[in-house]
Write an enzyme that holds these catalytic residues in place. Sequence first.
Site, short mmCIF file in Angstrom:
data_model
loop_
_atom_site.label_atom_id
_atom_site.label_comp_id
_atom_site.label_asym_id
_atom_site.label_seq_id
_atom_site.Cartn_x
_atom_site.Cartn_y
_atom_site.Cartn_z
N ASP A 98 0.85 -1.18 0.00
CA ASP A 98 0.00 0.00 0.00
C ASP A 98 0.90 1.24 0.00
OD1 ASP A 98 -2.58 1.15 0.15
OD2 ASP A 98 -3.19 -0.35 1.61
N ASP A 200 -3.18 4.60 -2.80
CA ASP A 200 -4.30 5.04 -1.97
C ASP A 200 -4.80 6.42 -2.40
OD1 ASP A 200 -5.87 4.71 0.64
OD2 ASP A 200 -4.84 6.62 1.00
N GLU A 258 -6.68 3.11 -6.08
CA GLU A 258 -7.96 3.34 -5.42
C GLU A 258 -8.46 4.72 -5.80
OE1 GLU A 258 -9.72 3.63 -0.88
OE2 GLU A 258 -7.98 4.79 -1.51
N HIS A 331 -10.86 -3.22 3.74
CA HIS A 331 -10.69 -2.63 5.08
C HIS A 331 -11.54 -1.38 5.29
CE1 HIS A 331 -8.15 -0.27 2.45
NE2 HIS A 331 -8.00 0.64 3.39
N ASP A 332 -12.09 -0.83 4.22
CA ASP A 332 -12.92 0.38 4.32
C ASP A 332 -14.41 0.09 4.20
OD1 ASP A 332 -10.88 2.22 4.72
OD2 ASP A 332 -10.57 2.56 2.58
#
Length: 570
Positions: A98, A200, A258, A331-332
């Site tokens: 990430d 990200d 993302e 995770h979100d």
Amino acid sequence: MTRTWWKEAVIYQVYPRSFRDSDGDGIGDLKGIEEKLDYLKELGVDVIWLGPVYKSPNDDYGYDVSDYYQIMDEFGSMEDWTSLCSEIHRRGMKIMMDIILNHTSDEHAWFQASKAPGDNNKYRDYYFWNEGRSGGEPNNWESFFGGSAWKHDEEARAYYLHLFSAKQPDLNWSNQALRQEMYSMMRFWLEKGVDAFRLDAVNLLVKPGEWQDAEPAGPDQCLAPCGHLIANGDGIHDIFQEMNDEVFSRYPMFTVAEMAGVSAEEGLLYTDAARKELDSIIYFEHMDVDNGPGGRWETIPFSLPAFKQIITRWQLTLQGKGWIGLYLNNHDQPRVVSRWGNDTRYRVESAKMFATCIQMLQGSPYIYQGEEIGMTNIWFDNIQDYRDVETLNFYRIECEINGRSHDEVMQDIYHKSRDNARTPMQWDDSANAGFSEATPWINVNPNYREINVANALADPSSVWHYYRELIRLRKRHEVIVYGEYKPLLEEHPDVFAYQRTLGDEILIVVTNFSADEQTVALDAPPTKPALLLSNYPAAEEPLDSQHLRPFEARIYLIRSGAGQSESETI
């Protein structure tokens, strides 16, 4: 379509803090991940996406980086990371890191140095500092995590921009020196053996030249009130083309970006190989179908027709040119089996159905830890048991400022909190679900005695074994990876069906998104189809008369002009 290893790969996302604690401090770590690599290899995944493990004060649990070149103390050391990377590669898997490019922590050395005013301070321009207007904030922007997107700093005598937490100041990507710092950092990790990057929130890198006030976001916008002014801004493609030239094109790697608030047409611009920007994209549009006019915290009933329209638009727009990540959990996001499925009576069936529907589409499947055993959302009675900064900010604003009751706000949190996905991985029925010998950093879901890896491995009909079979099918049949997509039964309110075609092979996927039985008819093919997989005991039914049980999923293979395949149902 160009064939590459990463289009054929299945990616497994690890949230390091909640995966496995090896040293008994209640926090997952790198050695804990290494302990479980054989488990991931047995599942059949190809790439392990490692959530952020850089040095961080953990305001947003690693997405606020204070040093990109050091490992977070709670997770271990650089030696531990090197060992993990080596062991992943030894097993024939790859590692994805990430990368957080939009912002740093306010404890990063750059930000601390940027506070000193003056024309000779190069770091001042690494961030967005503004003296404000009439003694107040520069504009009315709100952060994604609630409250103003500006915070005043006494030492700097100015406001700084933070689209997320106040401890996550945004970086100024119009500064060429800052860009080169970030490119050097990415090359550092690639030289250490990283095979892929998950980037990200990167369609927010370009900020407007003027700090105009934002109009309220419309009901079809998933972003904060300022987000629609920033996402996909002018010059963003120039940045990614430069990034590709400076970094990506120099290594045998792949990228997934993302991006919230991006359309399918914009997604194609980012991922069309001819443009030399990004390899693939993780979009949000399909995950926002149950968001009300008030945004993600306002939940409305799930609409399968709306969901199908979004999926089909992305599949057809990018077909043959671009590439996407396929996901319903991360995770979100709250866990989909609780969000849109049935996590009680039909937990197993609905978990398998969602996996079937999403993994058979064109794109790279992403499996989020615990998804493969059908983990569910958490219901904490006390707000003190939650850890997510976004959730806590939402509770404070709604209760203290907007005057809503605790019980009312908690209902929103139960549905949408990111902590739903962040409770510890449920390994077995021992204390703390086998995650840690100490009290975990966040409470374990009480259903771990029933839902855990040990039970799933021992049960041939479990969600885990079904996921492994889906992965095996993907590796056996190229039509699942490279076949063209065509929607079927587009108007049906409860059934999502589609076909994939490659050469003389046709794959037909039929999924029932409801707890009610459904009867549908598909065009009968000239060759009898083989039932490859179903989440119920096999039912020999013709395509033109499909009787679907609650949350049933079926995958058929048709080979035109060839003999019938043997059934591979489990």
